[in-house]
Design an enzyme around this catalytic site. Structure first.
Site, PDB file in Angstrom:
ATOM      1  N   ASP A 107     -15.393 -41.064  12.612  1.00 53.17           N
ATOM      2  CA  ASP A 107     -15.631 -39.646  12.316  1.00 53.17           C
ATOM      3  C   ASP A 107     -16.706 -39.120  13.276  1.00 53.17           C
ATOM      4  OD1 ASP A 107     -16.411 -37.210  11.259  1.00 53.17           O
ATOM      5  OD2 ASP A 107     -16.587 -37.947   9.202  1.00 53.17           O
ATOM      6  N   ILE A 108     -16.372 -38.124  14.040  1.00 55.33           N
ATOM      7  CA  ILE A 108     -17.305 -37.636  15.069  1.00 55.33           C
ATOM      8  C   ILE A 108     -18.561 -37.006  14.455  1.00 55.33           C
ATOM      9  CG2 ILE A 108     -16.385 -35.301  15.447  1.00 55.33           C
ATOM     10  CD1 ILE A 108     -16.582 -36.077  18.536  1.00 55.33           C
ATOM     11  N   ASN A 155     -11.286 -23.234  18.499  1.00 54.55           N
ATOM     12  CA  ASN A 155     -10.319 -22.221  18.956  1.00 54.55           C
ATOM     13  C   ASN A 155     -11.095 -21.097  19.634  1.00 54.55           C
ATOM     14  OD1 ASN A 155     -11.064 -20.180  16.915  1.00 54.55           O
ATOM     15  ND2 ASN A 155     -10.209 -21.673  15.489  1.00 54.55           N
ATOM     16  N   GLY A 165      -9.136 -29.245  10.878  1.00 55.74           N
ATOM     17  CA  GLY A 165      -9.308 -30.452  11.695  1.00 55.74           C
ATOM     18  C   GLY A 165     -10.757 -30.801  11.960  1.00 55.74           C
ATOM     19  N   VAL A 166     -11.014 -31.222  13.179  1.00 51.39           N
ATOM     20  CA  VAL A 166     -12.355 -31.668  13.537  1.00 51.39           C
ATOM     21  C   VAL A 166     -13.339 -30.485  13.523  1.00 51.39           C
ATOM     22  CG1 VAL A 166     -12.090 -31.508  16.076  1.00 51.39           C
ATOM     23  CG2 VAL A 166     -13.588 -33.236  15.095  1.00 51.39           C
ATOM     24  N   ASP A 167     -12.852 -29.320  13.838  1.00 49.85           N
ATOM     25  CA  ASP A 167     -13.669 -28.095  13.819  1.00 49.85           C
ATOM     26  C   ASP A 167     -14.220 -27.855  12.408  1.00 49.85           C
ATOM     27  OD1 ASP A 167     -14.778 -25.696  14.608  1.00 49.85           O
ATOM     28  OD2 ASP A 167     -12.871 -24.653  14.933  1.00 49.85           O
ATOM     29  N   SER A 176      -7.086 -31.196  21.349  1.00 49.44           N
ATOM     30  CA  SER A 176      -5.716 -30.638  21.360  1.00 49.44           C
ATOM     31  C   SER A 176      -4.642 -31.516  20.724  1.00 49.44           C
ATOM     32  CB  SER A 176      -5.241 -30.292  22.785  1.00 49.44           C
ATOM     33  OG  SER A 176      -5.775 -29.075  23.226  1.00 49.44           O
ATOM     34  N   THR A 177      -5.012 -32.727  20.269  1.00 49.48           N
ATOM     35  CA  THR A 177      -3.948 -33.629  19.798  1.00 49.48           C
ATOM     36  C   THR A 177      -3.647 -33.508  18.306  1.00 49.48           C
ATOM     37  OG1 THR A 177      -5.461 -35.473  19.379  1.00 49.48           O
ATOM     38  CG2 THR A 177      -4.481 -35.330  21.591  1.00 49.48           C
ATOM     39  N   TYR A 232      -2.945 -28.486  17.689  1.00 52.40           N
ATOM     40  CA  TYR A 232      -2.440 -27.928  18.953  1.00 52.40           C
ATOM     41  C   TYR A 232      -1.319 -28.747  19.597  1.00 52.40           C
ATOM     42  CZ  TYR A 232      -5.965 -24.184  19.116  1.00 52.40           C
ATOM     43  OH  TYR A 232      -6.721 -23.055  18.868  1.00 52.40           O
TER      44      TYR A 232
HETATM   45  N1  AR6 Z   1     -13.697 -36.909  13.776  1.00 51.37           N
HETATM   46  C1  AR6 Z   1     -12.986 -37.194  14.897  1.00 51.37           C
HETATM   47  N2  AR6 Z   1     -11.746 -36.726  15.122  1.00 51.37           N
HETATM   48  C2  AR6 Z   1     -11.197 -35.931  14.170  1.00 51.37           C
HETATM   49  C3  AR6 Z   1     -11.877 -35.573  12.978  1.00 51.37           C
HETATM   50  C4  AR6 Z   1     -13.178 -36.109  12.788  1.00 51.37           C
HETATM   51  N3  AR6 Z   1     -13.914 -35.841  11.709  1.00 51.37           N
HETATM   52  N4  AR6 Z   1     -11.054 -34.774  12.244  1.00 51.37           N
HETATM   53  C5  AR6 Z   1      -9.904 -34.640  12.948  1.00 51.37           C
HETATM   54  N5  AR6 Z   1      -9.995 -35.336  14.096  1.00 51.37           N
HETATM   55  P1  AR6 Z   1      -7.622 -30.852  15.679  1.00 51.37           P
HETATM   56  P2  AR6 Z   1      -6.834 -29.356  18.094  1.00 51.37           P
HETATM   57  C6  AR6 Z   1      -9.011 -35.493  15.199  1.00 51.37           C
HETATM   58  O1  AR6 Z   1      -6.429 -30.381  14.927  1.00 51.37           O
HETATM   59  O2  AR6 Z   1      -5.532 -30.065  18.126  1.00 51.37           O
HETATM   60  C7  AR6 Z   1      -8.716 -26.334  14.413  1.00 51.37           C
HETATM   61  O3  AR6 Z   1      -8.321 -25.626  13.291  1.00 51.37           O
HETATM   62  C8  AR6 Z   1      -7.558 -35.233  14.886  1.00 51.37           C
HETATM   63  O4  AR6 Z   1      -6.967 -36.350  14.250  1.00 51.37           O
HETATM   64  O5  AR6 Z   1      -8.923 -30.900  14.973  1.00 51.37           O
HETATM   65  O6  AR6 Z   1      -7.624 -29.220  19.358  1.00 51.37           O
HETATM   66  C9  AR6 Z   1      -9.458 -25.455  15.406  1.00 51.37           C
HETATM   67  O7  AR6 Z   1     -10.187 -24.429  14.775  1.00 51.37           O
HETATM   68  C10 AR6 Z   1      -7.006 -35.038  16.292  1.00 51.37           C
HETATM   69  O8  AR6 Z   1      -6.776 -36.292  16.912  1.00 51.37           O
HETATM   70  O9  AR6 Z   1      -7.876 -29.971  17.030  1.00 51.37           O
HETATM   71  C11 AR6 Z   1      -8.351 -24.921  16.251  1.00 51.37           C
HETATM   72  O10 AR6 Z   1      -7.767 -23.763  15.669  1.00 51.37           O
HETATM   73  C12 AR6 Z   1      -8.180 -34.366  17.030  1.00 51.37           C
HETATM   74  O11 AR6 Z   1      -9.320 -34.542  16.182  1.00 51.37           O
HETATM   75  C13 AR6 Z   1      -7.353 -26.034  16.286  1.00 51.37           C
HETATM   76  O12 AR6 Z   1      -7.558 -26.784  15.093  1.00 51.37           O
HETATM   77  C14 AR6 Z   1      -7.960 -32.908  17.307  1.00 51.37           C
HETATM   78  O13 AR6 Z   1      -7.284 -32.318  16.235  1.00 51.37           O
HETATM   79  C15 AR6 Z   1      -7.578 -26.954  17.468  1.00 51.37           C
HETATM   80  O14 AR6 Z   1      -6.564 -27.917  17.506  1.00 51.37           O
END
Ligand code: AR6
Length: 172
Positions: free
Chosen positions: A11-12, A25, A33-35, A118-119, A122
């Site tokens: 977890d980051i 975004n 997600g991570v955001d 982005s994975t 997105y």
């Molecule tokens: N620690 C590390 N990695 C994580 C965590 C965490 N706590 N939570 C999720 N991931 P995403 P995107 C991974 O969807 O594709 C948001 O709503 C996840 O498994 O977070 O760039 C933003 O506001 C994946 O491998 O980001 C944007 O609208 C990676 O983080 C949009 O999503 C990225 O997944 C951005 O989409």
């Protein structure tokens, strides 16, 4: 060079580094997600500072403090939405890593953790994204000694494996 790069599954928001990178975004006002995880862990001060930034373009990066996070700073970058591969997605994803590292260097930050930008929502293919992430970081590290550690923090086992494979193929 790879002694400066580590890959973990985790977890980051828990990482004790100078800066963690947020896959945000363009509005920079939080999301899923991570955001979402980063905003929840950092607390409301992060959103308040993000409101002053006027958003961020795809492929670019902006920096804030880390508030309640163990990391001192958050570097917010906006990855491309995967649209099949012909909309500059590779270049824009590489730019996210590159611009984040440039910002870290500018602020004299030595240790930085990246999620797999982005994975998630997105939709960028995981293996392809891992190769771009590793190549871009490696190339940056060959040009500067300012950054001492880059940690890829992968949420899924698949992403973790893909980053390890990408690093191993670089070492050949
Ligand atoms: N620690 C590390 N990695 C994580 C965590 C965490 N706590 N939570 C999720 N991931 P995403 P995107 C991974 O969807 O594709 C948001 O709503 C996840 O498994 O977070 O760039 C933003 O506001 C994946 O491998 O980001 C944007 O609208 C990676 O983080 C949009 O999503 C990225 O997944 C951005 O989409």
């Amino acid at each position: 060079m790879t002694d400066k790069i580590t890959v973990i599954q985790g977890d980051i928001t828990k990482q004790q580094v100078d800066a963690i990178v947020n896959a945000a975004n363009t509005r920079l006002l939080g999301g899923g997600g991570v955001d979402g995880a980063i905003h929840r862990a950092a607390g409301s001060g992060l959103l308040a500072e993000c409101r002053t930034l006027n958003g961020c373009k795809t492929g670019e990066a902006k920096i804030t403090l880390g508030y309640n996070l163990p990391a001192n700073y958050v570097i917010h970058t906006v990855g491309p939405v995967w649209q099949g591969g012909n909309q500059d997605e590779d270049k824009l994803l590489a730019s996210c890593y590159h611009q984040s590292l440039i910002l870290a260097e500018k602020h004299q930050l030595k240790t930085i953790a990246f999620p797999a930008i982005s994975t998630g929502v997105y939709g960028f293919p995981i293996e392809r994204a891992a190769r771009i992430a590793v190549n871009t970081v490696q190339e940056f590290l060959t040009k500067t000694n300012a950054i001492s550690q880059v940690r890829f923090v992968c949420f899924s086992k698949e992403s973790y494996q893909c980053h390890l494979t990408a690093i191993a193929s670089q070492e050949k």
